[in-house]
Design a protein around this motif. Sequence first.
Motif, PDB file in Angstrom:
ATOM      1  N   SER A 206      -6.219  -1.313   7.247  1.00 15.61           N
ATOM      2  CA  SER A 206      -6.524  -0.004   6.651  1.00 15.61           C
ATOM      3  C   SER A 206      -5.677   1.092   7.273  1.00 15.61           C
ATOM      4  O   SER A 206      -5.190   0.973   8.401  1.00 15.61           O
ATOM      5  CB  SER A 206      -8.022   0.302   6.795  1.00 15.61           C
ATOM      6  OG  SER A 206      -8.434   0.111   8.124  1.00 15.61           O
ATOM      7  N   GLY A 207      -5.493   2.160   6.494  1.00 14.95           N
ATOM      8  CA  GLY A 207      -4.722   3.306   6.940  1.00 14.95           C
ATOM      9  C   GLY A 207      -4.483   4.243   5.779  1.00 14.95           C
ATOM     10  O   GLY A 207      -4.379   3.791   4.626  1.00 14.95           O
TER      11      GLY A 207
ATOM     12  N   VAL B 171      -9.008  -7.013   7.816  1.00 13.92           N
ATOM     13  CA  VAL B 171      -8.851  -5.963   6.799  1.00 13.92           C
ATOM     14  C   VAL B 171      -7.919  -4.894   7.362  1.00 13.92           C
ATOM     15  O   VAL B 171      -8.175  -4.331   8.424  1.00 13.92           O
ATOM     16  CB  VAL B 171     -10.205  -5.349   6.403  1.00 13.92           C
ATOM     17  CG1 VAL B 171     -10.006  -4.231   5.385  1.00 13.92           C
ATOM     18  CG2 VAL B 171     -11.144  -6.419   5.862  1.00 13.92           C
TER      19      VAL B 171
ATOM     20  N   MET C 157       0.834  -1.215   0.000  1.00 18.44           N
ATOM     21  CA  MET C 157       0.000   0.000   0.000  1.00 18.44           C
ATOM     22  C   MET C 157       0.866   1.262   0.000  1.00 18.44           C
ATOM     23  O   MET C 157       0.345   2.361  -0.144  1.00 18.44           O
ATOM     24  CB  MET C 157      -0.892   0.023   1.254  1.00 18.44           C
ATOM     25  CG  MET C 157      -1.921  -1.095   1.295  1.00 18.44           C
ATOM     26  SD  MET C 157      -2.462  -1.429   2.997  1.00 18.44           S
ATOM     27  CE  MET C 157      -3.724  -0.187   3.172  1.00 18.44           C
TER      28      MET C 157
ATOM     29  N   LEU D 110      -1.092   1.782  10.085  1.00 17.84           N
ATOM     30  CA  LEU D 110      -2.097   0.786   9.709  1.00 17.84           C
ATOM     31  C   LEU D 110      -2.769   0.169  10.929  1.00 17.84           C
ATOM     32  O   LEU D 110      -2.127  -0.091  11.937  1.00 17.84           O
ATOM     33  CB  LEU D 110      -1.446  -0.319   8.870  1.00 17.84           C
ATOM     34  CG  LEU D 110      -0.878   0.134   7.517  1.00 17.84           C
ATOM     35  CD1 LEU D 110      -0.161  -1.013   6.835  1.00 17.84           C
ATOM     36  CD2 LEU D 110      -1.987   0.686   6.627  1.00 17.84           C
TER      37      LEU D 110
ATOM     38  N   LYS E  87      -6.546   3.849   2.629  1.00 15.90           N
ATOM     39  CA  LYS E  87      -6.470   2.640   1.805  1.00 15.90           C
ATOM     40  C   LYS E  87      -6.814   1.406   2.644  1.00 15.90           C
ATOM     41  O   LYS E  87      -6.638   1.416   3.855  1.00 15.90           O
ATOM     42  CB  LYS E  87      -5.054   2.463   1.239  1.00 15.90           C
ATOM     43  CG  LYS E  87      -4.633   3.571   0.302  1.00 15.90           C
ATOM     44  CD  LYS E  87      -3.198   3.357  -0.135  1.00 15.90           C
ATOM     45  CE  LYS E  87      -2.719   4.523  -0.993  1.00 15.90           C
ATOM     46  NZ  LYS E  87      -1.286   4.419  -1.281  1.00 15.90           N
ATOM     47  N   THR E  88      -7.265   0.349   1.978  1.00 18.05           N
ATOM     48  CA  THR E  88      -7.507  -0.921   2.688  1.00 18.05           C
ATOM     49  C   THR E  88      -6.938  -2.079   1.873  1.00 18.05           C
ATOM     50  O   THR E  88      -6.832  -2.014   0.638  1.00 18.05           O
ATOM     51  CB  THR E  88      -9.012  -1.195   2.906  1.00 18.05           C
ATOM     52  OG1 THR E  88      -9.634  -1.320   1.634  1.00 18.05           O
ATOM     53  CG2 THR E  88      -9.671  -0.125   3.736  1.00 18.05           C
TER      54      THR E  88
ATOM     55  N   THR F 146      -7.000  -6.582   2.323  1.00 15.72           N
ATOM     56  CA  THR F 146      -7.316  -7.726   3.179  1.00 15.72           C
ATOM     57  C   THR F 146      -6.042  -8.494   3.484  1.00 15.72           C
ATOM     58  O   THR F 146      -5.029  -8.353   2.779  1.00 15.72           O
ATOM     59  CB  THR F 146      -8.312  -8.680   2.496  1.00 15.72           C
ATOM     60  OG1 THR F 146      -7.679  -9.237   1.348  1.00 15.72           O
ATOM     61  CG2 THR F 146      -9.589  -7.966   2.101  1.00 15.72           C
TER      62      THR F 146
END
Lengths: 200, 163, 721
Positions: free
Chosen positions: C169-170, C167, C154, C161, C173-174, C176
Amino acid sequence: MKIKSIYIVLILSITGLLFALANTTKTATYELVDDQAQNANDDYNKMMDVLTHQRCMNCHPSDNIPKQGDDSHPHYFGMARGKNDHGFEATNCNTCHQSENNLNSGVPGAPHWALAPASMAWEGLTREEIAERLLDKNINGNRSHDELVKHMTEDDLVLWAWQPGVHANGEQRTVPPVSKEDFKKAVENWFANGAVIPSK
Amino acid sequence: MKISLTVNGELKTVEIADENTPLLWVIRDTLDLKGTKFGCGKAACGACTLHVDGEAVRSCSYPVKFAEGKKVTTIEGLGDRENPHPVQQAWIEEIVPQCGYCQPGFMMATAALLNKVPKPTDEDIDKNIINVCRCGTYYRMRKAIHKAANLQLEKENNQSKEL
Amino acid sequence: MADKDNGSKKVSRRKFLVKGGLGTIGVVAIGAYIFRNPIRRELLSFANSLEAPYVDNTDKPMVWFEVTTNNEILLHSPKMEMGQGTFTGIAQMAADELSVSMSQINVVHAASSTGNVDSFATGGSTSISGLWQPLRELAAMLRVMLIKEAARKMNVDSNQLTVEDGVISGNGKTLTYAQAAEGVENWEVPDVPDLKDIKEYKYIGRPVPRVDLDAKVYGDPIFGMDADMPGMLYGAVVRPSKIGSTFVSADISAAENMPGVVKIIVEDDFVGVVANSMIEAEHAKDAINVTWESFENLDTAAITKMMTVGNGNATTIQKNGAAFDEGDDFETLEFRSPIGAHAQIEPNGVVASVESDSATIKISTQVVSITRKEVAKRLGLDTEKVNIVPTYLGGGFGRRLHTPHAVQAAVMSKAVGKPVKYFFSRKEEFQHDMFRPPTHHIIKGKLNSEGLLDTLEHEFVSGDVATDSALIPNALTNFLGADVGAIRGGFIQYTAIPNFKTVYWHVELPFATSWWRSLGLLANTFAMESFIDEMALKANKNAVDFRLHQIGDEPIDKRLKNVIKAAAEKANYTEEVINGRAMGFAASIDANTPCAQVAEVSIVDNEIKVHKVTVAMDPGLAVNPDQIRAQCEGCVIMGMSAVLYEQMFVEDGELTPTIYGPYQMALMKNAPKEIDVVLLQGKDTPGAVGEPPLGPIGAAIANAVRRLTGQRLTELPLQLS
């Protein structure tokens, strides 16, 4: 040892003599009457030897609990008569017992496998009391002598006693001490001779 | 010989050498329905309980020849994840199983009981549910049986309302 | 050995090989006293508390976990699920540290080919307590690894994050877990990260439903008995009925030509038959005529005589004070417990497929690594070439710590070149069980002027339990000084008593005995807590107060006091008989878990009826309180079954009975309608759960019967005179 052998020979000789006497032709009328009574008693005794054997008695309980085995222990797992002699509502005789013996599981079976009705509870009764119950139309399902003979000599569940199959361990169950044929004859004769209960 | 029977709603015809083969092994090995369990082979533990024409039967002691033309229901046909039988629903809600091996037999026996006695008392349960569980789940099972009875009655009420 | 001299046991060593060829070397020196030897002392206390952390593969998260493409986690468990709920507990632990939901975790038994093999066993109530630290660390390591990969993919700093339900995310953005793991070939295993604060856990400590609930309610084919392989044939093995039989010869002529028979296999140590169906194999087995050289005819009386304090070798396992004057006015009671069968409902079964250079074994086993080694050794294969695929266990209880049937199935498969499935008949299960050994106890006590115990002595005798097993060879007994299984529950827990002593006698039985859920605990606590109750009555003191006054001050003692108080309070314990019902009290410590129980009992038709049992237990941190309750309920019912009904006999050299029913066990109608469980937390880590609640139940029932009838029942199964 020698003295013992002599005794054995003696006993055998006497027994032989008695057999010889027993087989001599009967001549006097009074002897015939006695003989008939004796035969009737023999029939009765043979019949009762069967009815009181575990193969029969185990399903004629007086406490509504079927019995199992030659030691007539209460049926395992708390099985009992239930409302219609077939056990309980969902778990009944036919949950395990089918219309023939199962040689894989050792579970016995015969057509209409069930307990005899409570009115036919024989367990703990004397032979005379059993016979009285058997003959009492008020409690025997209103059966006549002919119907009783038919039931006792032709019903598959009654005759199962001579084909009782194997135990869970694979060993044969014991059978009544009188052969099926002799039992049938004894029943027929006893009823034919008026179904007299000896002690009466 | 050929034997035809309906298993969980499907007509099955099996070829069998020995007509006295216990129904249990035909269900498990020939038809590959493994939910019905082998515990003792002597009709003593109840792990193999299934329904034949709606009646509870211990299938280890039931020759397959007797199933000819009959309707057999196993745990797989009692209900499924989409449409659980009230007994299965209750078993899930009470978290009954431990090792789980005896449970299908108990559930089949219970389902048969509820068909005969829709609202069983503790005494009805004691008399009719006589399978063996080694983990000792009887305490939760009793609760689940009462719950299943209620779920089944509710379900029947709802169905009769819909009609 | 004393028992050899009194003529009750004229047997040769060779006959004992019925134990599975494990050997019977070595004896302990008579009169050994463990506490003089610091290493022994350490080992024994370790074995007794059994809270050892799990040690296999604890630095290899990739051996334990798989991230699947649908963003779920597959957890390969080296611990077996046998009903005790371990799969659910470890799923909770993994889910919380991995930050995934419970529905995203799927627990499976680790096949040995995955490399995640438990080098010990599933047993001893150690799975959750042992895995508590390492499994959470492994899950946390995997979480860190996945976050690191996500950060790279990412292009976001991993500190930014967060993870929820798998999942990551940070920074808007995500990704899995599945996406993070995709394409990664070389994982860098990080140092162990800090674990989450316990308050952050969503699942640990909650009564989440069992993860195997659906499979067990809808009849999924999850057990060893359900295992299949393509082209599989069915095997059966001929077993002797008599104790101590050794194989002489076999006449296979009648069986060879029976329908469906594929091959008859005669080996040095067993005779097997392979056929097209199970029924055909069974019928052919019955037609094989094996000649056995059997033991002299033994009976229960001979076994009972053998199992008497004074026979065998004695080891003092506990001693305090010195006032053991045999001439004193001691109260003495003797207790006995019978041979117990495991009687688990799923028979031992196995499917083996042996190829030229490898083998696959599907089996319900509690000892994957031992099963694997034994099969490899017999087939002459490298251990790595044998893949053990464990299944769910239809009851374990210690029965599946011995798996010689895996070896037999493998030999049969090799002989016919096809997979072979084989399992025990119920008769074989009962006659070839690894039984709970019978025991005999002599307990002596003396009260002081205040009506408290001044002296307490417990001497007891047992057959092998933990030692001489696949897990702990007899040779180790020499080192330990005592059978660490037989002495479970044998230690005196009232350590405020000035003088106390426990002596364990070891007698070797002519049939195999082993671990039966809770090992020595069931019998030892029955005897000891019955005696304590009798002394309380003699002192004219309340059974609860009498106990509380004689417990020491160590942390475990405080926890014991707390469970005793909690049980008494929850049950409204009274010594009065009310409406024909009496209460009985008992408590025990097992594997560092204290447990107290109150049984409410009446006599119905001259039989003991248990109406209600109150359990107070302190297993430490409760990972899944509902499953701990389930274990308490199960132990109460299995325990009452053992103490009220169960008993194996020896008749004409055969162990009997061989079927449920004659081997009487608790049924629905016998089980208490109320089981009230109170859980306490006296330490901040999880402890033993699956066996400790079996301790108090026997004495709790017997003590209630004493109050109802005046009868002190001293023999299991408890029977009114």
